[in-house]
Design an enzyme around this catalytic site. Structure first.
Site, PDB file in Angstrom:
ATOM      1  N   CYS A 134      71.934  51.103  11.386  1.00 43.81           N
ATOM      2  CA  CYS A 134      71.146  50.115  10.647  1.00 43.81           C
ATOM      3  C   CYS A 134      70.356  49.315  11.673  1.00 43.81           C
ATOM      4  O   CYS A 134      70.943  48.659  12.537  1.00 43.81           O
ATOM      5  CB  CYS A 134      72.048  49.204   9.824  1.00 43.81           C
ATOM      6  SG  CYS A 134      71.153  47.877   9.001  1.00 43.81           S
ATOM      7  N   HIS A 136      66.127  59.196   5.602  1.00 43.84           N
ATOM      8  CA  HIS A 136      65.099  58.363   4.979  1.00 43.84           C
ATOM      9  C   HIS A 136      64.087  59.227   4.249  1.00 43.84           C
ATOM     10  O   HIS A 136      63.670  60.273   4.757  1.00 43.84           O
ATOM     11  CB  HIS A 136      64.357  57.527   6.027  1.00 43.84           C
ATOM     12  CG  HIS A 136      65.238  56.558   6.741  1.00 43.84           C
ATOM     13  ND1 HIS A 136      65.463  55.273   6.287  1.00 43.84           N
ATOM     14  CD2 HIS A 136      65.978  56.695   7.864  1.00 43.84           C
ATOM     15  CE1 HIS A 136      66.305  54.664   7.111  1.00 43.84           C
ATOM     16  NE2 HIS A 136      66.631  55.512   8.074  1.00 43.84           N
ATOM     17  N   GLU A 188      67.844  50.823  -0.257  1.00 46.33           N
ATOM     18  CA  GLU A 188      68.792  51.322   0.740  1.00 46.33           C
ATOM     19  C   GLU A 188      69.946  52.064   0.094  1.00 46.33           C
ATOM     20  O   GLU A 188      70.487  51.637  -0.933  1.00 46.33           O
ATOM     21  CB  GLU A 188      69.337  50.158   1.589  1.00 46.33           C
ATOM     22  CG  GLU A 188      68.324  49.628   2.589  1.00 46.33           C
ATOM     23  CD  GLU A 188      68.989  48.870   3.734  1.00 46.33           C
ATOM     24  OE1 GLU A 188      69.855  49.457   4.408  1.00 46.33           O
ATOM     25  OE2 GLU A 188      68.638  47.700   3.929  1.00 46.33           O
ATOM     26  N   CYS A 247      64.684  46.939   6.186  1.00 45.55           N
ATOM     27  CA  CYS A 247      65.469  48.056   6.716  1.00 45.55           C
ATOM     28  C   CYS A 247      64.824  48.484   8.024  1.00 45.55           C
ATOM     29  O   CYS A 247      63.711  49.009   8.031  1.00 45.55           O
ATOM     30  CB  CYS A 247      65.493  49.217   5.722  1.00 45.55           C
ATOM     31  SG  CYS A 247      66.369  50.683   6.311  1.00 45.55           S
ATOM     32  N   GLY A 281      64.490  52.192   8.465  1.00 39.51           N
ATOM     33  CA  GLY A 281      63.479  52.613   7.506  1.00 39.51           C
ATOM     34  C   GLY A 281      62.072  52.331   7.990  1.00 39.51           C
ATOM     35  O   GLY A 281      61.159  53.134   7.786  1.00 39.51           O
TER      36      GLY A 281
END
Length: 282
Positions: free
Chosen positions: A78, A168, A217, A226, A229
């Site tokens: 993350c 993703h 998410e 994110c 992301g």
């Protein structure tokens, strides 16, 4: 009694627990999903998008990070979370600008660095584009980017897939406010073309150096930001011919600066992380 700290990066918030010296029991190091859910509940718990544990390393790194989503599932990585962890470590240890940490994650070794302005710059490693490593069943195009079209209740979406240690999906759209965000996000998260589920990012390109995304998410639903992301979005946008290799990615919680010099190189992410409060669990 169990102490914790809460940090946020662009509104993506996390509960952090210190365990580098073995303070956390085995039960907490591999927590019950129901317990994580209760901690992250915004009405009956502390409230957070996830739980982050700072643990002793298993290899030559300085420490190891485990991160659990609000639904109790474990995430590989993350970006906002690791920035929050770095800020937490700096605040705990009194570190100043220039401090770097080598942090083991299920996505590999990640290295954040504290900047002079208080922001955190993170070497996120190279993106994963091989479909099996994302993982996705989408096929790669001539640039090596997994791409395809999916039909959701009559709507046909063109999308790309990128791995940043976690999966993703990036979906370019003309208007971020006109899409059925929650329906598409929930359906894409669990779509069979993503065998490990996926994070979903709807992308609006304002200009090659200015991208904007809405984030769904995996395991958390809509969030304000994110980090992985934003990195995956830039990589996909570059390979789709939509973006420069360095761009500002605007998220609902604020902007991140993302850069990717060339294929095979690391993606770098720079953004804030801020302490919210400390507390104690009985």
């Amino acid at each position: 009694m169990l102490t914790f700290s809460k940090y946020q990066g662009l509104g993506n918030d996390f509960i952090l627990m210190e365990g580098r010296s073995g303070q956390l029991s085995a039960e907490i190091q591999t927590p019950d999903p129901g317990w994580v859910q209760r901690l992250c509940d915004r009405r009956y718990g502390i409230g957070a998008d996830g739980l982050i544990l700072a643990l002793p390393p298993e290899g030559d790194a300085e420490l190891r990070m485990r991160i659990f989503n609000a639904d109790g599932s474990e995430a590989e990585m993350c970006g906002n979370g690791i920035r929050c962890l770095a800020r937490f470590l700096a605040d705990s240890d009194g570190d100043g600008p220039g401090r770097r940490w080598s942090i083991e994650t299920p996505a590999g070794l990640i290295i954040p660095e504290l900047q002079n302005d208080g922001q955190i710059r993170v070497d996120m490693g190279a993106p994963f584009l091989d479909p099996a490593s994302v993982p996705t069943t989408l096929n790669a195009d001539s640039t090596g980017l997994p791409v395809g079209e999916l039909t959701l209740d009559g709507d046909t979406l063109a999308l790309a897939a990128v791995g940043m240690g976690n999966p993703h999906a990036v979906v370019p759209v003309d208007d971020l406010n006109a899409i059925p965000f929650e329906r598409w996000g929930a359906e894409l998260e669990c779509h069979p073309v993503f065998p490990a589920k996926t994070n979903v990012h709807f992308l609006k390109v304002h200009e090659p150096s200015q991208l904007e995304i809405r984030v769904w998410e995996r395991g958390a639903g809509p969030t304000l930001a994110c980090g992985t992301g934003a990195c995956a979005t830039l990589v996909a946008a570059v390979l789709l011919g939509l973006s420069d290799r360095q761009a500002t990615v605007k998220l609902p919680g604020g902007p991140l600066e993302i850069s990717w010099d060339k294929p095979g190189a690391s993606v770098f992410m720079t953004g804030p992380a801020v302490a919210v409060f400390d507390g104690v669990l009985n």
